[in-house]
Design an enzyme around this catalytic site. Structure first.
Site, PDB file in Angstrom:
ATOM      1  N   ASP A  12       0.847  -1.183   0.000  1.00  0.00           N
ATOM      2  CA  ASP A  12       0.000   0.000   0.000  1.00  0.00           C
ATOM      3  C   ASP A  12       0.891   1.243   0.000  1.00  0.00           C
ATOM      4  O   ASP A  12       2.051   1.186   0.422  1.00  0.00           O
ATOM      5  CB  ASP A  12      -0.894  -0.032   1.244  1.00  0.00           C
ATOM      6  CG  ASP A  12      -1.826   1.158   1.330  1.00  0.00           C
ATOM      7  OD1 ASP A  12      -2.344   1.579   0.289  1.00  0.00           O
ATOM      8  OD2 ASP A  12      -2.032   1.654   2.454  1.00  0.00           O
ATOM      9  N   ASP A  14      -0.382   4.971   0.874  1.00  0.00           N
ATOM     10  CA  ASP A  14      -0.707   5.971   1.899  1.00  0.00           C
ATOM     11  C   ASP A  14      -0.654   5.375   3.294  1.00  0.00           C
ATOM     12  O   ASP A  14      -1.369   4.425   3.610  1.00  0.00           O
ATOM     13  CB  ASP A  14      -2.098   6.560   1.632  1.00  0.00           C
ATOM     14  CG  ASP A  14      -2.149   7.291   0.302  1.00  0.00           C
ATOM     15  OD1 ASP A  14      -1.124   7.874  -0.087  1.00  0.00           O
ATOM     16  OD2 ASP A  14      -3.207   7.279  -0.350  1.00  0.00           O
ATOM     17  N   ASP A 146      -2.076  -0.565   5.911  1.00  0.00           N
ATOM     18  CA  ASP A 146      -2.335   0.092   7.192  1.00  0.00           C
ATOM     19  C   ASP A 146      -3.823   0.329   7.460  1.00  0.00           C
ATOM     20  O   ASP A 146      -4.219   0.485   8.604  1.00  0.00           O
ATOM     21  CB  ASP A 146      -1.581   1.425   7.283  1.00  0.00           C
ATOM     22  CG  ASP A 146      -2.236   2.518   6.458  1.00  0.00           C
ATOM     23  OD1 ASP A 146      -2.490   2.277   5.260  1.00  0.00           O
ATOM     24  OD2 ASP A 146      -2.491   3.601   6.996  1.00  0.00           O
TER      25      ASP A 146
END
Length: 200
Positions: A12, A14, A146
Site C-alpha cells: 500500500d 498511503d 495500514d
C-alpha cells in the site's frame, strides 16, 4: 531468484510508503483555518479528530488536497520505505504497489500522475502499479497495509497481511510492524516458507 520463484509483495502507499497523515494534517489545518498545533497528530480512520464529521466532508477535503495542493506528489516518504523496498527488490522480490486512490470521481488523471511522479521522485522500486479497491484480487503473496478495513478484508480472504502500525489501526492484531526495518525482517523470516510454496 528464478522467475517462477519470485515472491510478490503487495504494498500500500498511503500510510505505508507515503506519510499521508502528516501531509493531510497540514492541508486540513489550512482547509479548516486552524493553527496546525490544534490538529492532533494521532487520528482514527476518517479523521474525526480534525473535525471531519462525515463522508461528504472528507471527500471535499480530499478533493481540495489532491487538486489544489498536489497531495499525492507532495507527501514525505515514510522513513525506510525506499531503503528496504530496494533491498527486497534487489533480493528478488517483486514489488507490486496497490492503492485505492481513485475512489473519488473526476480527477483520476491528477491522482495517477501525482502517484507516478511521487514514486519516481523518491526512487521507490516497483514492477506493477495497481489502482483498485479490491486488493485481494491483485494476487500477492504478502500484503503490507495500514487501513484497518483493508487488513481485515485481506485476512478474511486467507491472505497473509502485515499491518503497518499507526494510530488508526491499534486494534488490529499481529502480525504488525512499526517500522520498515521491522517489516523487512518479518518478510525475510517468511521467505523460506513462501519460496517452498511457490516451487511447482
Amino acid at each position: 531468484m528464478p522467475e517462477k520463484q519470485k515472491i510478490v509483495i503487495g504494498v500500500d502507499l498511503d500510510g505505508v510508503c507515503a506519510d499521508f497523515y502528516g501531509r493531510m494534517r497540514e492541508i486540513a489545518a489550512e482547509w479548516f483555518e486552524k493553527p496546525l498545533h490544534e490538529l492532533p497528530e494521532e487520528v482514527s480512520f476518517g479523521l474525526k479528530e480534525w473535525g471531519v464529521n462525515n463522508k461528504s466532508q472528507y471527500e471535499s477535503l480530499h478533493r481540495f488536497a489532491v487538486t489544489q495542493r498536489s497531495l499525492f506528489s507532495s507527501m514525505e516518504m515514510v522513513p525506510g520505505a525506499r531503503k528496504y523496498l530496494r533491498q527486497l527488490s534487489d533480493e528478488g522480490f517483486r514489488i507490486r504497489i496497490i492503492t485505492h486512490r481513485l475512489f473519488i470521481h473526476y480527477f483520476h488523471a491528477s491522482a495517477v500522475q501525482q502517484t507516478v511522479e511521487w514514486l519516481d521522485n523518491h526512487g521507490i522500486p516497483y514492477w506493477d502499479l495497481c489502482f483498485m479497491k479490491e486488493k485481494e484480487q491483485v494476487g500477492a503473496d504478502i500484503y503490507i497495509e495500514d487501513s484497518p478495513d483493508n487488513v481485515l478484508q485481506l485476512r478474511q480472504n486467507d491472505l497473509f497481511t502485515i499491518c503497518f502500525a499507526n494510530s488508526t489501526n491499534r486494534h488490529i492484531e499481529n502480525p504488525r510492524a512499526s517500522s520498515w526495518e521491522e517489516l523487512y525482517k518479518m518478510v525475510m523470516n517468511l521467505y523460506p516458507f513462501l519460496r517452498s510454496q511457490s516451487v511447482t
